[in-house]
Design a protein around this motif. Structure first.
Motif, PDB file in Angstrom:
ATOM      1  N   ILE A   3       0.832  -1.197   0.000  1.00  0.00           N
ATOM      2  CA  ILE A   3       0.000   0.000   0.000  1.00  0.00           C
ATOM      3  C   ILE A   3       0.870   1.252   0.000  1.00  0.00           C
ATOM      4  CG2 ILE A   3      -1.755   1.295   1.290  1.00  0.00           C
ATOM      5  CD1 ILE A   3      -2.740  -1.278  -0.156  1.00  0.00           C
ATOM      6  N   HIS A   6       1.768   1.943  -3.477  1.00  0.00           N
ATOM      7  CA  HIS A   6       0.607   2.485  -4.203  1.00  0.00           C
ATOM      8  C   HIS A   6       0.440   3.969  -3.887  1.00  0.00           C
ATOM      9  CE1 HIS A   6      -0.422  -1.507  -5.381  1.00  0.00           C
ATOM     10  NE2 HIS A   6      -1.216  -1.825  -4.385  1.00  0.00           N
ATOM     11  N   GLU A  65      -7.023  -4.549  -2.461  1.00  0.00           N
ATOM     12  CA  GLU A  65      -5.993  -3.500  -2.528  1.00  0.00           C
ATOM     13  C   GLU A  65      -6.633  -2.123  -2.710  1.00  0.00           C
ATOM     14  OE1 GLU A  65      -2.280  -3.643  -2.633  1.00  0.00           O
ATOM     15  OE2 GLU A  65      -2.809  -5.450  -1.512  1.00  0.00           O
TER      16      GLU A  65
END
Length: 148
Positions: A3, A6, A65
């Motif tokens: 994460i 991301h 996700e």
């Protein structure tokens, strides 16, 4: 991809210059696709395999996700709007309405997006499904174009 990675990609997208009008759309531009007034990145993707079990698993992973990333982005920009894109796709198909890019492409690939206003542009986060067939992808898109 974690994460944190991301979030780093999303921050780069939000901070990057967007291509100017008159620039042809480029589906292969790093870190993803781009066109006049927008830029996109694939945060997580799956490879085509043909195994329905793996396809469902990949779709679930992309959704998981997206939700985890959305929680992090919500802390920064507040609660996202959930925007369905199928209505715009239907209007384009049935009434011939022209949907501006990147929304025209997104309507073909995504059923809905989490949407934030980041101060000077929109950030959309969605999962490309194409039914249960791979490839699935978690996409982030920044644009100055208002959603349809």
């Amino acid at each position: 991809m974690s994460i944190a990675r991301h979030v780093a990609v999303v921050e780069r997208l939000c901070g990057s210059d967007l291509p100017e009008e008159g620039v042809a759309a480029d589906r292969d531009a790093a870190p993803g696709r781009c066109g006049p007034g927008w830029r996109a990145a694939e945060l997580l993707g799956s490879c085509p395999d043909g195994d329905p079990g793996l396809a469902a698993e990949a779709a679930d992973e992309c959704e998981h996700e997206r939700e985890a990333l959305a929680q992090r982005l919500t802390a920064r920009w507040g609660e996202p709007q959930r925007v369905g894109l199928q209505g715009a796709l239907i209007r384009a198909a049935e009434a011939g309405e022209e949907i501006p890019e990147p929304w025209g492409r997104l309507c073909e690939d995504l059923t809905d997006v989490h949407l934030w206003w980041t101060g000077d542009r929109w950030l959309a986060l969605g999962v490309s499904h194409h039914g249960l067939e791979p490839p699935h992808a978690l996409l982030a898109v920044v644009t100055t174009e208002d959603p349809p």
